[in-house]
Design a protein around this motif. Structure first.
Motif, short mmCIF file in Angstrom:
data_model
loop_
_atom_site.label_atom_id
_atom_site.label_comp_id
_atom_site.label_asym_id
_atom_site.label_seq_id
_atom_site.Cartn_x
_atom_site.Cartn_y
_atom_site.Cartn_z
N ASN A 27 1.17 -0.82 -0.50
CA ASN A 27 -0.13 -0.26 -0.14
C ASN A 27 0.71 1.53 0.24
OD1 ASN A 27 -1.97 1.94 0.59
ND2 ASN A 27 -0.97 1.51 2.98
N PHE A 197 -11.13 -5.66 -3.06
CA PHE A 197 -11.07 -4.64 -3.51
C PHE A 197 -11.36 -4.08 -2.26
CE2 PHE A 197 -10.23 -1.31 -5.43
CZ PHE A 197 -8.26 -0.40 -5.49
N THR A 198 -13.03 -3.77 -3.68
CA THR A 198 -14.42 -3.36 -3.33
C THR A 198 -14.88 -3.04 -1.92
OG1 THR A 198 -15.19 -4.29 -5.31
CG2 THR A 198 -17.23 -3.17 -4.04
N ALA A 201 -12.14 -0.51 -0.12
CA ALA A 201 -12.06 0.30 -0.59
C ALA A 201 -13.63 1.38 -0.37
CB ALA A 201 -12.25 0.08 -2.37
N GLY A 266 -8.51 -0.31 -0.35
CA GLY A 266 -8.79 -2.14 -1.10
C GLY A 266 -7.24 -2.50 -2.10
N ILE A 267 -6.54 -1.63 -1.64
CA ILE A 267 -5.00 -2.71 -1.73
C ILE A 267 -4.64 -3.18 -0.90
CG2 ILE A 267 -2.74 -2.47 -2.08
CD1 ILE A 267 -3.00 0.07 -4.16
N ALA A 270 -7.37 -6.46 -0.09
CA ALA A 270 -7.04 -7.23 -1.22
C ALA A 270 -6.28 -7.81 -1.01
CB ALA A 270 -7.33 -7.06 -2.80
N THR A 271 -5.18 -7.37 -0.80
CA THR A 271 -3.85 -8.05 -0.42
C THR A 271 -3.36 -9.28 0.60
OG1 THR A 271 -2.45 -6.42 -1.35
CG2 THR A 271 -1.29 -7.99 -0.16
#
Length: 289
Positions: A27, A197-198, A201, A266-267, A270-271
């Motif tokens: 990030n 991600f969504t 975010a 989001g990053i 998701a990560t």
């Protein structure tokens, strides 16, 4: 204590800490320039174009000045956020706190407090390194120790960070699963990444917007080198006075901050979820246990 140790031993918690650490590093590397522009808007009350112009004028080398501290701070902070939440949530005695919502709030609050005491010195140093007034005075990260000579100076802004971390952690962990369940079920790895991600975010964007004025006051507190004991509420009054008591000026930079939070969280989410899937796979477990 026995139940706590049993929970910690039976639940393999290391993937949560490691996945959060990796997510934080990815990030910061991706969003540091955006964060720098936002910081300039916060401390100088600049509009977006003027802040970008100021950062651009300083050049590419200065653009990443101060990244070492947020890289360490954010990776450790995110690792602690996910890891400590799992540790506290699973370690809390079910006989005392059985309700899921209560357990989530208590675990998230304890996590926020723990994070704040680790993160504050990093954020303090980052703020000084990004402040234009100290570009010639503070050479680099290591040089900070000559300017911040007491624990009190390193922990300036702790109250604001406690308020920010505890509130945003509670909202994030309370709504993460319901929001993910409300999104369409993914049919592939790419689809799962998109859902995660969504989810991150949306929660990150909402949290960062709600708490934005607190970050403005925190930035004001941390951009100075002095032995002042000005409290969070006193700093709020000072910031409002400097901006002619116009509350809307506390939100300068909020649009870019919202955009950055969408990308950043989001990053991160998701990560984190991707790493958790990898670490918890049977193939990895065979080599580690």
């Amino acid at each position: 204590m026995a139940s706590w140790r049993q929970s910690a031993n039976t639940c393999h918690l290391w993937p949560s800490y490691t996945s959060g650490l990796i997510a934080g590093m990815v990030n910061v590397a991706s969003t540091f320039p955006i964060n720098k522009v936002i910081f300039r808007q916060q401390i100088n009350g600049l509009r977006f174009y003027d802040a970008v112009k100021q950062v651009h004028k300083e050049g590419l080398l200065m653009l990443y000045r101060g990244m070492a501290l947020p890289l360490c701070q954010k990776s450790v902070q995110v690792g602690l956020m996910y890891g400590l939440f799992e540790t506290f949530y699973k370690g809390l005695p079910t006989g005392i706190i059985a309700d899921h919502t209560c357990r989530t709030i208590v675990a998230a609050t304890l996590t926020g407090i723990s994070e704040a005491f680790v993160a504050t010195p990093f954020e303090r140093g980052q703020s000084l390194l990004q402040t234009p007034a100290f570009h010639g005075k503070i050479k680099n990260t290591l040089d900070l120790r000559h300017h911040l000579t007491s624990v009190r100076q390193w922990y300036r802004g702790l109250g604001a960070i406690l308020l920010r971390n505890c509130s945003t952690n509670c909202l994030f962990f309370l709504f993460r699963t319901p929001l993910r369940n409300a999104l369409p079920s993914p049919q592939s790895r790419k689809g799962q990444f998109a859902v995660d991600f969504t989810c991150g975010a949306c929660l990150g964007g909402a949290n960062s917007t709600l708490i934005y004025p607190v970050n403005v006051v925190k930035s004001y507190q941390q951009k100075q080198i002095s032995s002042s004991r000005e409290s969070f509420f006193s700093s709020c009054k000072t910031v409002l006075k400097e901006r002619n008591y116009k509350v809307r000026k506390l939100y300068y930079g909020v649009q870019l901050n919202f955009t950055r939070a969408l990308i950043s969280w989001g990053i991160i989410n998701a990560t984190y979820e991707t790493c958790m899937t990898v670490f918890n796979s049977q193939t990895i477990r065979k080599h580690l246990y």
